[in-house]
Structures are given as C-alpha cells and as structure tokens.
Enzyme design. Structure first.
Site, PDB file in Angstrom:
ATOM      1  N   HIS A  66       0.228  -5.307  -1.217  1.00 40.99           N
ATOM      2  CA  HIS A  66       0.158  -4.973   0.235  1.00 40.99           C
ATOM      3  C   HIS A  66       0.177  -3.357   0.695  1.00 40.99           C
ATOM      4  O   HIS A  66       1.270  -3.039   1.465  1.00 40.99           O
ATOM      5  CB  HIS A  66       1.318  -6.015   1.058  1.00 40.99           C
ATOM      6  CG  HIS A  66       1.095  -6.139   2.502  1.00 40.99           C
ATOM      7  ND1 HIS A  66       1.066  -7.184   3.407  1.00 40.99           N
ATOM      8  CD2 HIS A  66       0.084  -5.250   3.273  1.00 40.99           C
ATOM      9  CE1 HIS A  66       0.759  -7.025   4.420  1.00 40.99           C
ATOM     10  NE2 HIS A  66       0.137  -5.912   4.705  1.00 40.99           N
ATOM     11  N   ARG A 105      -4.888 -11.051   6.262  1.00 40.14           N
ATOM     12  CA  ARG A 105      -3.660 -11.429   6.311  1.00 40.14           C
ATOM     13  C   ARG A 105      -3.618 -12.443   5.132  1.00 40.14           C
ATOM     14  O   ARG A 105      -4.705 -13.129   4.644  1.00 40.14           O
ATOM     15  CB  ARG A 105      -3.333 -11.902   7.784  1.00 40.14           C
ATOM     16  CG  ARG A 105      -3.387 -11.072   8.711  1.00 40.14           C
ATOM     17  CD  ARG A 105      -2.543  -9.942   8.772  1.00 40.14           C
ATOM     18  NE  ARG A 105      -1.089 -10.082   9.236  1.00 40.14           N
ATOM     19  CZ  ARG A 105      -0.136  -9.607   8.786  1.00 40.14           C
ATOM     20  NH1 ARG A 105      -0.151  -8.864   7.941  1.00 40.14           N
ATOM     21  NH2 ARG A 105       1.040 -10.186   8.961  1.00 40.14           N
TER      22      ARG A 105
END
Length: 308
Positions: free
Chosen positions: A271, A223
């Site tokens: 991402h 993350r």
C-alpha cells in the site's frame, strides 16, 4: 482553529512543524495526547477512533489523511458534518509514478523476466509497441485522469470507464454498467482506481476477469475490498490473466502463507503506490480551512449518497 491528527506519528510531527511555520494560530495536537477535546474543530485521520462524536462533540470537519474515505462510519456521524478526502498534488504525483511504472513493467513482460531470472533462464520474448497495448482505467476521478495522461503520451491505446462520461484527450470514454463489457473487451492492462462503494465492492472477480482478453493483466491500486483474491488466483493459474501488480489488499497486511506472497505472476507492494506528502498536504489543508471559514465549498467533500 483546533485540529487533531490521528495517523502515522512521524508524518504527523512533520505536519505539526509545517503548520507551526505557516499557520501559528492553529492549535495542532497529535493523537492521543489531546487537551480539551470539546474544543476540537477538525479531525485528520486514516483510521479514526470509534465513536468520533463522543470523543469530539463539537467537531466541525472530518478530513481523511488520504484519498480513501470508506474507513469512516457514516452512520455515527451527523449528516451536517463535512467529510473531506485528501486532494493534493503530492498524492497525485505518487500515483502517476506507480501506475506508469506498473503499466510499463507489464507491457515489457517484466514479471515474466523476473521469474526467468530466479530460474536462471535466458530467454527473450517478442515485444510490441505501446500503441498495440490497450490500457483501461476503471475510475475517472482526479487520480484516474492523472494517471492516463503520461500513458497517452507514451503512445498507449487508452480508455476510461466511469459513472459519467469524461472528455480527456486521447482517451476513449465508456460510461456505466451498460458499457462495462465493451470497455473490458478492449483492455489488455486493467487499472482499478475506483472508490469503494456498495456497488464496487468485490468488482474485481471472475465474471469481470473473464470479459478481459485472454492474457490480460491487472494493476490494483483502488481499495482492498475491490478484489476477490481466490478469483484472481484462479484467473492467473488458468492463464486468463498473465500477471497482476497488487498494492492494496483486504486485510492489510496479508497473513503469512497467503498465496499472493509467493505467486510468480504477482508483484505485491504494501500500500505504497501513493502517499500523502506533508508539504503539499498541509497546503491543501490550509486552503480548505480558509474555504471553510469563508463559507465556501471545500475541495474533496464527500457526497455521502455516492460514497465518495
């Protein structure tokens, strides 16, 4: 069953078509075009609306469209509301592909060769067999265990670090804070796949980087808030780390002019390491809905005390 989907619209339309074919009894609506919000049973979202329960007062299940669940405001959610992360084979396969690519690229010095190509430099560097590259995965959940399997098969010396002990063939297990230092000391290529919790936020920092062997490298697919950007840049500039493959950042996207964009030792991707695949995600959703209707435990239910 009445479901609302709030995420990338085109992907949502694919979910809608698949559910119409496989479960025509389910009412599937795309945010923000919602009819009868009081009748909504399930919300599927990545970035949920503020005040979820005000929008959907009779919500029975909250599903994440991805593996992450730290984007939800748990304080605003009833303790009895199940929050479910996505566990589906397409998501897992994508992460396995990306991490294998990243580890092989780092092992074979590809970031250095890309720099040389840009500089029009023809220079070879010594290689070494995979057995002499020590790979370490932080976070041994579904994704962590999956990415290690092909690396073991390729001959890498593999280890994993987790909250509890794991028994995975060909992988040394390190457990808890007391064994973190030993895990880092034997890791040449570090892969972060941790969940984001109060204990793991900012964990990729100078203190951690300095415990790795000099010249180690990083694959950051956890993350964004795990990584302290300035600490990584300092470690790369000093030579403590040789390279980094970064797929998640905070914020996303990175602002124009951020040093990650142009740093010669960083590979940056937006991402995309692992994306939910509609076909397998819809099947995983239907399986969980059947479990829910039968009163059984769903796959991927978040333990709020642990945060994942």
């Amino acid at each position: 069953m009445n479901i609302v989907y709030k995420s990338e619209p085109e992907r949502g339309r694919r979910w809608q078509r698949l559910l119409a074919e496989q479960a025509p009894d389910i009412r599937f609506q795309l945010w923000p075009d919602i009819v009868d919000p009081e009748q909504v049973d399930c919300l599927i979202a990545w970035q949920p609306p503020d005040n979820i329960m005000q929008h959907f007062p009779n919500l029975k299940v909250l599903f994440s469209v991805g593996a992450g669940v730290d984007q939800f405001d748990y304080a605003s959610l009833p303790a009895s509301l199940p929050v479910v992360r996505m566990v589906e084979p397409g998501l897992t396969r994508g992460m396995v592909e990306y991490v294998t690519f990243a580890v092989l690229g780092l092992h074979r010095n590809m970031p250095r060769y890309l720099q040389q190509q840009r500089q029009q430099v023809w220079l070879e560097h010594p290689g070494r067999p995979a057995s002499r590259s020590r790979v370490g995965v932080m976070g041994m959940g579904t994704l962590g265990e999956a990415v290690l399997q092909p690396l073991v098969q390729l001959g890498f010396d593999c280890a994993g670090w987790s909250r509890t002990g794991k028994n995975l063939a060909g992988v040394k297990s390190f457990v808890g804070q007391g064994e973190l230092g030993n895990f880092l000391a034997r890791t040449d290529i570090l892969i972060c796949l941790l969940p984001l919790t109060a204990a793991t936020e900012g964990i990729l920092n100078a203190e951690l980087f300095n415990q790795l062997p000099q010249g180690a490298s990083l694959v950051q697919v956890g993350r964004g808030k795990h990584l302290q950007h300035d600490h990584l840049l300092a470690a790369l500039d000093s030579g403590q780390l040789s390279a980094a493959v970064i797929d998640v950042t905070s914020p996303e996207p990175l602002p124009v002019g951020h040093r990650f964009w142009q740093h010669p030792a960083i590979w940056l991707t937006p991402h995309i390491a692992s994306q939910t695949q509609p076909e397998s995600a819809v099947q995983a959703l239907l399986d969980n809905l059947r479990r829910f209707e039968r009163g059984e435990t769903m796959t991927g239910v978040v333990d709020r005390e642990r945060g994942y």
